[in-house]
Design a protein around this motif. Structure first.
Motif, short mmCIF file in Angstrom:
data_model
loop_
_atom_site.label_atom_id
_atom_site.label_comp_id
_atom_site.label_asym_id
_atom_site.label_seq_id
_atom_site.Cartn_x
_atom_site.Cartn_y
_atom_site.Cartn_z
N GLU A 194 1.01 -1.64 0.04
CA GLU A 194 0.58 0.23 -0.34
C GLU A 194 1.06 1.43 -0.02
O GLU A 194 0.46 2.45 -0.44
N PHE A 195 2.02 1.36 0.95
CA PHE A 195 2.72 2.49 0.39
C PHE A 195 3.68 2.69 -0.96
O PHE A 195 3.85 3.97 -1.24
N ALA A 196 4.33 1.07 -1.02
CA ALA A 196 4.65 1.88 -3.12
C ALA A 196 3.64 2.34 -3.35
O ALA A 196 3.82 3.12 -4.75
N LYS A 197 2.10 1.39 -3.56
CA LYS A 197 1.74 1.96 -4.36
C LYS A 197 1.07 4.10 -3.97
O LYS A 197 1.72 4.87 -5.12
N PHE A 198 1.30 4.22 -3.38
CA PHE A 198 0.42 5.52 -2.91
C PHE A 198 2.45 6.72 -3.19
O PHE A 198 1.55 7.78 -3.45
N SER A 199 3.61 5.98 -3.23
CA SER A 199 4.58 6.73 -3.10
C SER A 199 4.32 6.58 -5.11
O SER A 199 4.99 7.66 -4.54
N ILE A 200 4.59 6.30 -5.49
CA ILE A 200 4.69 6.46 -7.20
C ILE A 200 3.80 6.97 -7.43
O ILE A 200 3.73 7.77 -7.76
N ASP A 201 2.36 6.87 -7.29
CA ASP A 201 1.27 7.71 -6.91
C ASP A 201 2.14 9.47 -6.66
O ASP A 201 1.50 10.28 -7.68
N PHE A 202 2.25 9.56 -5.84
CA PHE A 202 2.98 10.61 -4.94
C PHE A 202 3.63 11.19 -6.10
O PHE A 202 3.63 12.40 -5.95
N LYS A 204 4.66 10.44 -9.03
CA LYS A 204 3.97 11.37 -10.46
C LYS A 204 3.09 12.50 -10.15
O LYS A 204 3.39 12.68 -11.90
N LYS A 205 1.93 12.59 -8.76
CA LYS A 205 1.47 14.17 -9.34
C LYS A 205 2.19 14.51 -8.13
O LYS A 205 1.87 15.89 -8.96
N ASN A 206 3.54 14.65 -7.73
CA ASN A 206 3.61 16.21 -7.17
C ASN A 206 4.96 16.54 -7.26
O ASN A 206 5.84 17.47 -7.01
N ILE A 207 5.93 15.42 -7.58
CA ILE A 207 7.17 15.33 -7.70
C ILE A 207 7.94 15.75 -9.09
O ILE A 207 8.70 16.84 -9.51
N THR A 210 7.17 18.40 -11.50
CA THR A 210 7.44 19.35 -11.13
C THR A 210 8.69 20.12 -10.91
O THR A 210 9.88 21.21 -11.37
N TYR A 211 10.03 18.69 -11.52
CA TYR A 211 11.25 18.56 -11.40
C TYR A 211 11.33 18.41 -12.81
O TYR A 211 12.16 17.69 -13.21
N LEU A 212 10.72 18.27 -14.35
CA LEU A 212 11.01 17.25 -14.98
C LEU A 212 12.32 18.42 -15.84
O LEU A 212 12.56 17.58 -16.64
N ASP A 213 12.24 19.68 -16.12
CA ASP A 213 12.81 20.32 -16.52
C ASP A 213 14.57 20.07 -15.81
O ASP A 213 15.16 19.80 -16.32
N THR A 214 14.34 20.14 -14.74
CA THR A 214 15.28 19.47 -14.07
C THR A 214 16.40 18.22 -14.40
O THR A 214 17.52 17.59 -14.73
#
Length: 481
Positions: A194-202, A204-207, A210-214
């Motif tokens: 459940e944590f692994a599912k949350f981590s990748i979803d979080f 992909k949506k929030n990190i 934001t940093y795709l140019d970097t």
């Protein structure tokens, strides 16, 4: 007058290293190096020891990834004794390894590299750390601590202790898993999933957005990739054959026992780390425009070399990743994305293994007999392909040891990524702490483990920069440690 910038120690990694950047007369980057400033001697002081001791000695190489060395050593020792261990023992070893991956990948993504993305690469160093993450996203931080603890406790249930394990022994495993332990482990593995599912979803949506140019610009190099695959080309952290993928996507598979036919080791006088390279490339060069023999290991390499992942959620993430970045993906910071796919795979695979009837079998060990032999084994450490190679005499005493760890494979790529980052960011002698941190981010993407881990959790960036003249005299110093 040229200047030399020295960043030491590089923070939020396992072990110790420094960055040296040489500027030319115009203040632009002429060269850079990542110096590893410590020396380990395991390959020497293992010689003369009974080979059955090595699965207990070599985990002391590292306090963060002792399970990788423990299992690679146990497998190499099995090979020395010429024993094919029981299926149940293989599955228990792999299950313990999945729990270790869950702890290790969670540690790296959220605690070591996470502050760069949660707080931002230019945030003040006083908050760009795990304490800052706790303050900004306390609920996530609580989950991170809980899941790291859960992963570690899963290994402790199976092996008696989480750090510096000794449960894998020549011929198999020392302690069966009881029905009660299996029930407990299932509940823990489900929490990790459940944590692994949350981590990748979080992420992909929030990190990542934001940093795709970097991601597209920092530390970018083009190399080949090395990783372990099972029959059918599937992801496998515990066992399989090796696949070397060229940067054009072509590849060659080979058995780990033949690795010396494919991998050679280059030496530079300014680092205690060797520089492995692909022998068939015909040489070794870290020229950014024309690298020769350079390949990478670790998460990005593994998701590049595999044809598939056998667990459904991780396979779906792999397909989405490849639709966005192709195969092989070359952007260095994509290691972080690949790491979360692997976190998902580790949790799914742990649940699969716990559902296997063999996992509670008591047939977990075979008798072994000393002999003159050579044994070679590989596992995929969280930080990359790990090879242990032992030779013994007729009494089972060790006469030769060769160990190539994941970070050693990545030594040349790490140096190249830092050089690319320095050249693109430092112009006309202008640099600041944000730029210094981005050079470290290029290293952290590889999740290096330069020695037994020494973790600094006091929140300081611990960077010291000396400005020197052409004769090596210090003109100015600033530090924030």
């Amino acid at each position: 007058m040229g200047k030399t910038l020295r960043l030491a120690p590089v923070s939020r990694i396992e072990g110790h290293a420094k960055i040296t950047v040489q500027l030319d007369d115009q203040g632009n980057v002429a060269d850079s190096r990542v110096n590893v400033v410590e020396l380990r001697g395991f390959e020497k002081f293992c010689i003369g020891r009974p080979v059955e001791e090595l699965p207990r000695i070599t985990p002391r190489i590292c306090g963060v990834c002792p399970w990788a060395h423990h299992l690679a050593s146990a497998k190499a020792t099995d090979a020395v004794f010429g024993v094919d261990i029981p299926q149940a023992a293989k599955k228990i070893r792999e299950l313990a390894y999945m729990a270790h991956f869950i702890h290790s990948h969670t540690l790296h993504f959220f605690i070591l590299s996470g502050p760069d993305f949660v707080m931002g690469p230019d945030a003040d160093y006083a908050v760009r750390n795990v304490i800052g993450v706790v303050g900004k996203v306390p609920d996530i931080a609580k989950q991170v601590v809980r899941i790291r603890y859960t992963g570690q406790m899963m290994t402790q249930i199976m092996a008696g202790k989480a750090i510096h394990p000794d449960a894998a022994c020549p011929g198999g495993w020392s302690k069966p898993i009881s029905a009660e332990e299996r029930t407990q482990l299932k509940e823990m593995a489900n929490q990790c999933l459940e944590f692994a599912k949350f981590s990748i979803d979080f992420a992909k949506k929030n990190i990542f957005p934001t940093y795709l140019d970097t991601v597209k610009t920092l530390g970018v190099i083009e190399t080949g990739f090395l990783g372990t695959i099972s029959d059918g080309g599937a992801m496998n952290f515990y066992d399989g054959k090796l696949r070397m993928m060229n940067k054009d996507g072509s590849y060659e598979d080979f058995g780990v026992a033949d690795y010396l036919d494919y991998i050679a080791e280059h030496v530079e006088p300014w680092s205690y780390l060797k520089f492995p390279y692909w022998k068939k490339a015909g040489g070794f060069s870290m020229d950014l425009d024309n690298p020769v023999g350079i390949y990478r290991v670790n998460s990005l390499a593994r998701v590049n070399v595999v044809d598939k992942i056998t667990t459904p959620l991780a396979q779906a993430e792999l397909e989405e990743f490849r639709s966005s970045f192709g195969r092989p993906a070359q952007l260095t910071l994509l290691h972080h994305w690949a790491r979360l796919i692997e976190l998902l795979y580790a949790a799914e695979r742990a649940i699969e293994l716990l559902a296997d009837p063999d996992i509670t079998s008591i047939d977990i060990r075979k008798k072994v007999t000393p002999r003159v032999a050579r044994g070679v084994a590989v596992v995929e450490a969280p930080r990359g392909t790990l090879i242990h190679d032992y030779t013994t005499d007729d009494e089972g005493m060790v006469t030769a040891v060769n160990i190539i760890v994941g970070t050693t494979h990545n030594n040349a790529p790490i140096n190249m990524s830092v050089k690319q980052a320095a050249k693109s960011l430092i112009k006309n002698g202008q640099y600041d702490q944000g730029i210094c941190n981005r050079l470290e981010m290029a290293i952290r993407a590889y999740d290096p483990c330069f020695s037994c881990a020494t973790h600094n959790l006091d929140g300081t960036m611990a960077v010291k920069v000396d400005i020197l003249d052409h004769q090596g005299e210090i003109l100015d110093t600033f530090e924030n440690g």
